[in-house]
Design a protein around this motif. Structure first.
Motif, mmCIF file in Angstrom:
data_model
loop_
_atom_site.group_PDB
_atom_site.id
_atom_site.type_symbol
_atom_site.label_atom_id
_atom_site.label_comp_id
_atom_site.label_asym_id
_atom_site.label_seq_id
_atom_site.Cartn_x
_atom_site.Cartn_y
_atom_site.Cartn_z
ATOM 1 N N LYS A 34 8.042 41.031 3.971
ATOM 2 C CA LYS A 34 8.734 41.655 3.048
ATOM 3 C C LYS A 34 8.122 42.478 2.110
ATOM 4 N N ALA A 35 6.671 42.579 2.162
ATOM 5 C CA ALA A 35 5.823 43.233 1.147
ATOM 6 C C ALA A 35 5.080 44.441 1.812
ATOM 7 N N GLN A 36 4.214 45.113 1.050
ATOM 8 C CA GLN A 36 3.528 46.136 1.503
ATOM 9 C C GLN A 36 2.134 45.373 1.598
ATOM 10 N N LEU A 37 1.645 45.203 2.898
ATOM 11 C CA LEU A 37 0.289 44.524 3.123
ATOM 12 C C LEU A 37 -0.775 45.419 3.299
ATOM 13 N N ILE A 38 -1.655 45.399 2.320
ATOM 14 C CA ILE A 38 -2.943 46.192 2.318
ATOM 15 C C ILE A 38 -4.128 45.574 2.415
ATOM 16 N N ASP A 39 -4.799 46.068 3.129
ATOM 17 C CA ASP A 39 -6.330 45.551 3.479
ATOM 18 C C ASP A 39 -7.153 46.589 2.517
ATOM 19 N N VAL A 40 -7.930 46.032 1.596
ATOM 20 C CA VAL A 40 -8.763 46.707 0.788
ATOM 21 C C VAL A 40 -10.074 46.829 1.234
ATOM 22 N N ARG A 41 -10.458 46.361 2.128
ATOM 23 C CA ARG A 41 -11.659 46.449 2.880
ATOM 24 C C ARG A 41 -11.903 47.883 3.401
ATOM 25 N N GLU A 42 -13.391 48.217 3.508
ATOM 26 C CA GLU A 42 -13.587 49.434 4.135
ATOM 27 C C GLU A 42 -13.390 49.655 5.422
ATOM 28 N N PRO A 43 -13.209 50.883 6.047
ATOM 29 C CA PRO A 43 -12.678 51.123 7.385
ATOM 30 C C PRO A 43 -13.451 50.119 8.638
ATOM 31 N N ASN A 44 -14.484 50.157 8.549
ATOM 32 C CA ASN A 44 -15.330 49.513 9.613
ATOM 33 C C ASN A 44 -14.995 48.075 9.718
ATOM 34 N N GLU A 45 -14.820 47.275 8.427
ATOM 35 C CA GLU A 45 -14.482 45.958 8.233
ATOM 36 C C GLU A 45 -12.965 45.830 8.795
ATOM 37 N N PHE A 46 -12.251 46.942 8.436
ATOM 38 C CA PHE A 46 -11.010 46.590 9.090
ATOM 39 C C PHE A 46 -10.806 46.789 10.723
ATOM 40 N N GLU A 47 -11.563 47.614 11.259
ATOM 41 C CA GLU A 47 -11.390 47.838 12.632
ATOM 42 C C GLU A 47 -12.188 46.617 13.213
ATOM 43 N N ASN A 48 -13.006 45.704 12.606
ATOM 44 C CA ASN A 48 -13.464 44.746 13.235
ATOM 45 C C ASN A 48 -12.459 43.444 13.315
ATOM 46 N N GLY A 49 -11.203 43.661 12.619
ATOM 47 C CA GLY A 49 -10.254 42.670 12.651
ATOM 48 C C GLY A 49 -9.716 42.628 11.150
ATOM 49 N N HIS A 50 -8.142 42.688 11.232
ATOM 50 C CA HIS A 50 -7.301 42.478 10.130
ATOM 51 C C HIS A 50 -6.078 41.939 10.311
ATOM 52 N N ILE A 51 -5.367 41.609 9.561
ATOM 53 C CA ILE A 51 -4.130 40.756 9.546
ATOM 54 C C ILE A 51 -3.126 41.816 10.209
ATOM 55 N N LEU A 52 -2.380 41.361 11.169
ATOM 56 C CA LEU A 52 -1.574 42.335 11.882
ATOM 57 C C LEU A 52 -0.500 42.742 10.777
ATOM 58 N N GLY A 53 -0.125 44.143 10.901
ATOM 59 C CA GLY A 53 0.811 44.986 10.108
ATOM 60 C C GLY A 53 0.028 45.244 8.853
ATOM 61 N N ALA A 54 -1.203 45.140 8.642
ATOM 62 C CA ALA A 54 -1.883 45.563 7.407
ATOM 63 C C ALA A 54 -1.996 46.848 7.553
ATOM 64 N N ARG A 55 -2.010 47.727 6.507
ATOM 65 C CA ARG A 55 -2.569 49.032 6.265
ATOM 66 C C ARG A 55 -3.804 48.992 5.469
ATOM 67 N N ASN A 56 -4.981 49.828 5.846
ATOM 68 C CA ASN A 56 -6.147 49.976 5.107
ATOM 69 C C ASN A 56 -6.158 51.081 4.226
ATOM 70 N N ILE A 57 -6.435 50.451 2.858
ATOM 71 C CA ILE A 57 -6.656 51.341 1.995
ATOM 72 C C ILE A 57 -7.647 50.762 0.931
ATOM 73 N N PRO A 58 -8.976 51.166 1.531
ATOM 74 C CA PRO A 58 -9.864 50.573 0.773
ATOM 75 C C PRO A 58 -10.042 50.937 -0.831
ATOM 76 N N LEU A 59 -10.354 49.759 -1.360
ATOM 77 C CA LEU A 59 -10.433 49.868 -2.817
ATOM 78 C C LEU A 59 -11.500 51.245 -3.309
ATOM 79 N N SER A 60 -12.486 51.700 -2.600
ATOM 80 C CA SER A 60 -13.050 52.851 -2.929
ATOM 81 C C SER A 60 -12.370 54.078 -2.714
#
Length: 118
Positions: A34-60
Motif C-alpha cells: 500500500k506504500a511506495q517501495l523504494i530501494d535506495v541502493r545503487e543500481p548495481n546492487e538493485f540489479e543483483n536482487g531487490h524486493i519484488l515491486g521496489a523502485r530503485n532511487i539511489p540515495l545518491s
C-alpha cells in the motif's frame, strides 16, 4: 574526537527514531504493497536482487528525483543494512514527507520474495 562522534551518532539515531518507523520484516511485508517501495541502493546492487515491486532511487540521486516520490502516500525505504535508508528518510522528512518507514536490518536480512535481473 571519538566522544564527539559518539554524541553525533546518538543525536542522529534519536532524530531518525523520531521521523522514521523502523519495521520488522513482518511489519514491512504487511504494509509495503500500500506504500511506495523504494530501494535506495545503487543500481548495481538493485540489479543483483531487490524486493519484488521496489523502485530503485539511489540515495545518491534522491534530491534530483524527489518528484518521483509522492508526499501524500506512505514511503517504505530500504538499503543493504539500514544506514542509507535512514539517511534517505532524513532527506525526505526535511522536504516535507511525513509517513516514512524503513526495513530493520535492510535487504541483507530480507527473507521475502526478491527479483533479480538476469
Amino acid at each position: 574526537m571519538s566522544a564527539a562522534f559518539l554524541i553525533y551518532s546518538l543525536i542522529t539515531w534519536l532524530y531518525q527514531k523520531r521521523i522514521v518507523k523502523t519495521l520488522t520484516e513482518g511489519e514491512f511485508i504487511s504494509g509495503y504493497r500500500k506504500a511506495q517501495l523504494i530501494d535506495v541502493r545503487e543500481p548495481n546492487e538493485f540489479e543483483n536482487g531487490h524486493i519484488l515491486g521496489a523502485r530503485n532511487i539511489p540515495l545518491s540521486q534522491m534530491k534530483a528525483r524527489l518528484q518521483e516520490i509522492r508526499p501524500d502516500k506512505p514511503v517504505y525505504l530500504y538499503c543493504q543494512s539500514g544506514m542509507r535508508s535512514g539517511r534517505a528518510a532524513q532527506l525526505l522528512h526535511r522536504k516535507g514527507y511525513k509517513d516514512l518507514s524503513h526495513l530493520k536490518g535492510g535487504f541483507k536480512g530480507w527473507t521475502g520474495k526478491i527479483k533479480t535481473k538476469n
